[in-house]
Design an enzyme around this catalytic site. Structure first.
Site, mmCIF file in Angstrom:
data_model
loop_
_atom_site.group_PDB
_atom_site.id
_atom_site.type_symbol
_atom_site.label_atom_id
_atom_site.label_comp_id
_atom_site.label_asym_id
_atom_site.label_seq_id
_atom_site.Cartn_x
_atom_site.Cartn_y
_atom_site.Cartn_z
ATOM 1 N N ARG A 1 -2.329 8.274 21.357
ATOM 2 C CA ARG A 1 -3.384 9.304 21.439
ATOM 3 C C ARG A 1 -3.697 9.621 22.903
ATOM 4 O O ARG A 1 -3.782 10.794 23.298
ATOM 5 C CB ARG A 1 -4.633 8.825 20.695
ATOM 6 N N GLY B 1 1.138 3.880 4.215
ATOM 7 C CA GLY B 1 2.269 3.130 3.667
ATOM 8 C C GLY B 1 3.466 4.033 3.391
ATOM 9 O O GLY B 1 4.615 3.680 3.673
ATOM 10 N N HIS C 1 -9.821 -2.652 18.348
ATOM 11 C CA HIS C 1 -9.512 -1.324 17.803
ATOM 12 C C HIS C 1 -10.805 -0.691 17.287
ATOM 13 O O HIS C 1 -10.982 -0.481 16.103
ATOM 14 C CB HIS C 1 -8.495 -1.478 16.665
ATOM 15 N N VAL D 1 -2.056 -3.219 9.386
ATOM 16 C CA VAL D 1 -2.515 -1.871 9.735
ATOM 17 C C VAL D 1 -3.918 -1.630 9.153
ATOM 18 O O VAL D 1 -4.701 -0.852 9.677
ATOM 19 C CB VAL D 1 -1.527 -0.796 9.201
ATOM 20 N N ASN E 1 -12.267 -4.998 2.185
ATOM 21 C CA ASN E 1 -10.875 -5.038 2.641
ATOM 22 C C ASN E 1 -10.411 -6.467 2.919
ATOM 23 O O ASN E 1 -9.229 -6.770 2.766
ATOM 24 C CB ASN E 1 -10.670 -4.115 3.844
ATOM 25 N N GLY F 1 0.859 -1.193 0.000
ATOM 26 C CA GLY F 1 0.000 0.000 0.000
ATOM 27 C C GLY F 1 0.889 1.234 0.000
ATOM 28 O O GLY F 1 1.628 1.471 0.954
ATOM 29 N N ALA F 2 0.830 1.969 -1.116
ATOM 30 C CA ALA F 2 1.654 3.185 -1.230
ATOM 31 C C ALA F 2 0.797 4.419 -0.978
ATOM 32 O O ALA F 2 1.010 5.481 -1.564
ATOM 33 C CB ALA F 2 2.299 3.255 -2.610
HETATM 34 N N1 APR Z 1 -2.869 -4.457 -3.348
HETATM 35 C C1 APR Z 1 -1.990 -3.492 -3.034
HETATM 36 N N2 APR Z 1 -2.384 -2.231 -2.718
HETATM 37 C C2 APR Z 1 -3.697 -1.976 -2.715
HETATM 38 C C3 APR Z 1 -4.662 -2.961 -3.012
HETATM 39 C C4 APR Z 1 -4.191 -4.258 -3.335
HETATM 40 N N3 APR Z 1 -5.033 -5.252 -3.645
HETATM 41 N N4 APR Z 1 -5.882 -2.393 -2.920
HETATM 42 C C5 APR Z 1 -5.700 -1.110 -2.555
HETATM 43 N N5 APR Z 1 -4.379 -0.850 -2.431
HETATM 44 C C6 APR Z 1 -3.711 0.407 -2.100
HETATM 45 C C7 APR Z 1 -4.365 1.617 -2.740
HETATM 46 O O1 APR Z 1 -4.013 1.717 -4.128
HETATM 47 C C8 APR Z 1 -3.793 2.759 -1.915
HETATM 48 O O2 APR Z 1 -2.609 3.288 -2.490
HETATM 49 O O3 APR Z 1 -3.789 0.698 -0.708
HETATM 50 C C9 APR Z 1 -3.482 2.082 -0.565
HETATM 51 C C10 APR Z 1 -4.291 2.648 0.596
HETATM 52 O O4 APR Z 1 -3.907 3.956 0.775
HETATM 53 P P1 APR Z 1 -4.895 5.134 1.261
HETATM 54 O O5 APR Z 1 -6.180 5.054 0.510
HETATM 55 O O6 APR Z 1 -4.103 6.400 1.246
HETATM 56 O O7 APR Z 1 -5.251 4.716 2.756
HETATM 57 P P2 APR Z 1 -4.372 4.998 4.073
HETATM 58 O O8 APR Z 1 -4.764 6.292 4.669
HETATM 59 O O9 APR Z 1 -2.933 4.739 3.773
HETATM 60 O O10 APR Z 1 -4.924 3.852 5.035
HETATM 61 C C11 APR Z 1 -4.640 2.492 4.765
HETATM 62 O O11 APR Z 1 -4.650 1.824 7.055
HETATM 63 O O12 APR Z 1 -5.123 3.010 8.972
HETATM 64 C C12 APR Z 1 -5.623 2.120 8.020
HETATM 65 O O13 APR Z 1 -8.006 2.572 7.955
HETATM 66 C C13 APR Z 1 -6.799 2.691 7.256
HETATM 67 O O14 APR Z 1 -7.429 0.613 6.196
HETATM 68 C C14 APR Z 1 -6.774 1.854 6.009
HETATM 69 C C15 APR Z 1 -5.273 1.603 5.806
#
Ligand code: APR
Length: 317
Positions: free
Chosen positions: A156, A19, A180, A123, A100, A14-15
């Site tokens: 927090r 991430g 959580h 996470v 998810n 997850g970028a």
């Molecule tokens: N494989 C890899 N990456 C994926 C996939 C997948 N199958 N599906 C989604 N992603 C990537 C998305 O492309 C996106 O870049 O996961 C990333 C999620 O990033 P954000 O939408 O910015 O979410 P973020 O704020 O980083 O939160 C991620 O952590 O704290 C928790 O609730 C939050 O579940 C969420 C996670």
């Protein structure tokens, strides 16, 4: 000169917001080489290149790679899974869980194809359900599949205590246990300022107000940001766990761990104090709880159990 093979390999799945923060802090702390992987083409590559170019400024020489190919994650020592979608307006929690769950299942399977014995730190939300799913799918022992929640929730709580008492953040320590979610259990008796429990420093109604704010800590940030959710403290919390593991620090931190009879529950992931070292979770620490604390933890555990049953139904069908 440290060669690539001698370094720890950290994969961040997850970028997105969390991430990227995880990758950045791992690099800044020189914890190892970092692979960032995402489903979106170009996103992890761009983030990795940008981060690598900050190396000479922040003084790290870790190799940062962005990819969409799981082959590049081969032989990871540790994998931080942040992939997932945020909840959309009108979507209920069960729908988000299914979406998810499909993502985390897919990611975990692909990670396990290329790494034999990684340590997984989850996470993605809903956290208790996602970490359970990752354990079921990976087949890894409970020592190697751990969720990040308590470190964040207690950070927090620590912040709110320091604001309230107008004392330095560094003197405040806190413990938040349980699931959580709304039923998490901040523990005032185990929350201290230089070893003094806050129950000796604050009136009960003020403690209750801070406990309540901690429980709603994630939602408070979501409502301020309007778009997206918290990522700086979540990222820092996950990296605190990565650091404790890779440097075999044997830190005792509240993390989401698989219970096998501890605290009277089995077969669920739950926030409890654990010791973290190079093999992942070394042990779970059981606290001597009051009847009231036990009651609150049991309510939270029942909540988590219900969510885990949804994951079992997802896996079965
Ligand atoms: N494989 C890899 N990456 C994926 C996939 C997948 N199958 N599906 C989604 N992603 C990537 C998305 O492309 C996106 O870049 O996961 C990333 C999620 O990033 P954000 O939408 O910015 O979410 P973020 O704020 O980083 O939160 C991620 O952590 O704290 C928790 O609730 C939050 O579940 C969420 C996670």
């Amino acid at each position: 000169m440290v060669t690539e093979t001698m370094r720890n390999k950290i994969t961040v799945v997850g970028a997105g917001q969390v991430g990227t923060t995880v990758a950045q802090l791992c690099a800044y702390k020189n914890l190892g080489n970092v692979v960032i992987i995402d489903i979106v083409d170009g996103l992890p590559q761009g983030k990795a290149l940008d981060l690598q170019q900050s190396g000479c400024l922040q003084v790290f020489d870790s190799i940062i790679q962005g990819t969409n190919d799981y082959k590049d994650t081969a032989d990871s020592d540790i994998v931080v899974i942040t992939a997932g979608l945020p909840r959309k307006p009108g979507q209920d929690r069960a729908d988000l869980l299914k979406i998810n769950a499909a993502i985390v299942k897919d990611v975990t399977e692909k990670i396990m194809e290329h790494s034999k014995n990684p340590i997984l730190i989850l996470v993605s939300n809903p956290l208790d359900a996602m970490v359970y799913l990752a354990k079921q799918v990976s087949g890894l022992p409970r020592e190697r599949v751990i969720g990040m929640a308590g470190v964040l929730d207690s950070a927090r709580f620590r912040t709110f205590v320091s604001n309230e008492l107008k004392c330095s953040l560094v003197d405040v320590d806190a413990m938040v246990l349980g699931g959580h979610g709304d039923s998490m259990v901040p523990m005032p008796r185990y929350t201290t300022v230089s070893g003094i429990a806050i129950t000796d420093l604050m009136e009960p109604d003020r403690i209750e107000a801070l406990v309540d704010r901690t429980r709603k800590g994630g939602a408070e940030i979501v409502s301020l940001l309007k778009k997206g959710s918290a990522f700086l403290a979540p990222g820092a919390s996950a990296v605190k766990m990565v650091e404790a593991i890779l440097q075999d620090k044997r830190r005792i931190l509240p993390c989401t761990a698989y219970l096998e009879g501890e605290y009277g529950w089995s077969g669920i992931y739950f926030g409890v104090p654990i010791e973290l070292g190079r093999n992942g979770m070394n042990k779970i620490i059981e606290l001597n709880l009051t009847e009231e604390e036990k009651k609150m933890l049991n309510i939270s555990a029942q909540d988590v159990k219900n969510t885990i049953e949804e994951v079992d139904a997802f896996l079965a069908g």
